[in-house]
Design an enzyme around this catalytic site. Sequence first.
Site, PDB file in Angstrom:
ATOM      1  N   LEU A  20       0.950  -1.234  -0.037  1.00  0.00           N
ATOM      2  CA  LEU A  20       0.148  -0.131   0.008  1.00  0.00           C
ATOM      3  C   LEU A  20       0.868   1.140  -0.013  1.00  0.00           C
ATOM      4  O   LEU A  20       0.260   2.388  -0.043  1.00  0.00           O
ATOM      5  CB  LEU A  20      -0.742   0.010   1.219  1.00  0.00           C
ATOM      6  N   SER A  21       2.128   1.095   0.044  1.00  0.00           N
ATOM      7  CA  SER A  21       3.041   2.136   0.140  1.00  0.00           C
ATOM      8  C   SER A  21       2.854   3.259  -0.973  1.00  0.00           C
ATOM      9  O   SER A  21       2.970   4.509  -0.660  1.00  0.00           O
ATOM     10  CB  SER A  21       4.438   1.798   0.242  1.00  0.00           C
ATOM     11  N   THR A  66      11.493  -3.342   2.961  1.00  0.00           N
ATOM     12  CA  THR A  66      10.341  -4.247   3.593  1.00  0.00           C
ATOM     13  C   THR A  66      11.071  -5.670   3.850  1.00  0.00           C
ATOM     14  O   THR A  66      12.268  -6.010   3.353  1.00  0.00           O
ATOM     15  CB  THR A  66       9.110  -4.190   3.128  1.00  0.00           C
ATOM     16  N   LYS A  70      15.332  -5.678   6.066  1.00  0.00           N
ATOM     17  CA  LYS A  70      15.463  -4.739   6.906  1.00  0.00           C
ATOM     18  C   LYS A  70      16.801  -4.844   7.852  1.00  0.00           C
ATOM     19  O   LYS A  70      17.404  -3.813   8.058  1.00  0.00           O
ATOM     20  CB  LYS A  70      14.389  -4.675   8.113  1.00  0.00           C
ATOM     21  N   ASN A  91      14.273   0.425   7.787  1.00  0.00           N
ATOM     22  CA  ASN A  91      13.402   0.427   6.820  1.00  0.00           C
ATOM     23  C   ASN A  91      13.206   1.647   5.881  1.00  0.00           C
ATOM     24  O   ASN A  91      12.161   1.645   4.987  1.00  0.00           O
ATOM     25  CB  ASN A  91      11.907   0.240   7.464  1.00  0.00           C
ATOM     26  N   GLY A 133      12.031  -9.742  15.685  1.00  0.00           N
ATOM     27  CA  GLY A 133      12.404  -8.246  15.674  1.00  0.00           C
ATOM     28  C   GLY A 133      11.309  -7.370  15.820  1.00  0.00           C
ATOM     29  O   GLY A 133      11.757  -6.108  16.236  1.00  0.00           O
TER      30      GLY A 133
END
Length: 286
Positions: A20-21, A66, A70, A91, A133
């Site tokens: 969705l970025s 992503t 990372k 990120n 993480g």
Amino acid sequence: MTNGQTRTCGLIGNPVEHTLSPVIHNTLAKDFGHNLVYVPFKVEEGRIGEAVKGAFALNILGCNVTVPYKTDVIPYLVQIDSMAEKIGAVNTLVRHPEGFKGYNTDLPGLYRAMVSDGVTIEGQQVLILGAGGVARAAAILMADRGAARIVILNRTVEKAKALAGEVRGFYPNVLVEAAGTEDISAFQEEKAYLAIQATNLGMYPHTERTLIERPEFYRAVHTGYDLIFNPAKTRFMRLVKEQGGKAFNGLKMLLYQGIIAYELWTQAQVLDEQAERIYQEMKRNG
């Protein structure tokens, strides 16, 4: 319309097809009138170094990173922000004259999401579900923002203890403990805890899973934050709500980590009303 002056930003990861970025960054570029486009870049396993070098050679302004890169990306950066170094994950890449500097905007993104939802951290008793993480990042944020007590709950208690020890090393004045998920009888105080669900249990397509099932555990939770955003309502969230607590998913964290990255790349300041409009668009596209 793109032209010879257009700057490019993008997402490095694998997979990236359902991200969705682009909704976040291309909407912001349009809002601000920036000549900038944001696109996903699928990077095959073992090629992250080539990808970073290539992005710099191609004059890419910045990238998000992503899964699964990372941590893998860190050796290929010229600098790393101190908070990203603590977390051990990057990120966001920001272009500098000699290469990219790495940041972690997930943490401030989660913080801004919580502020937006009216959730406070300072003075809270916090339960963190998981010890990977994401849990590490959440625990560091909680300690950094003044939580009174943090308990890391994990099926393998040794992992929880190791993470608790690391967080205490960074924040010696914060009470950080560990417990196994079978040992939850100590957490019975009615509506006493802020709970952060930091595992991938409940993520699509395994939507009916969560780390702790027992309803009595959720009676102790006044607010539950699931860092998953697909599905929009996870089993963890339903269990929190069924016992009278408030529950939120990770979509706003995704929104604000992207906003902070955009601000780093462009020095723009994103307004609350812009963030809310993009949030609604993300919900429609999710």
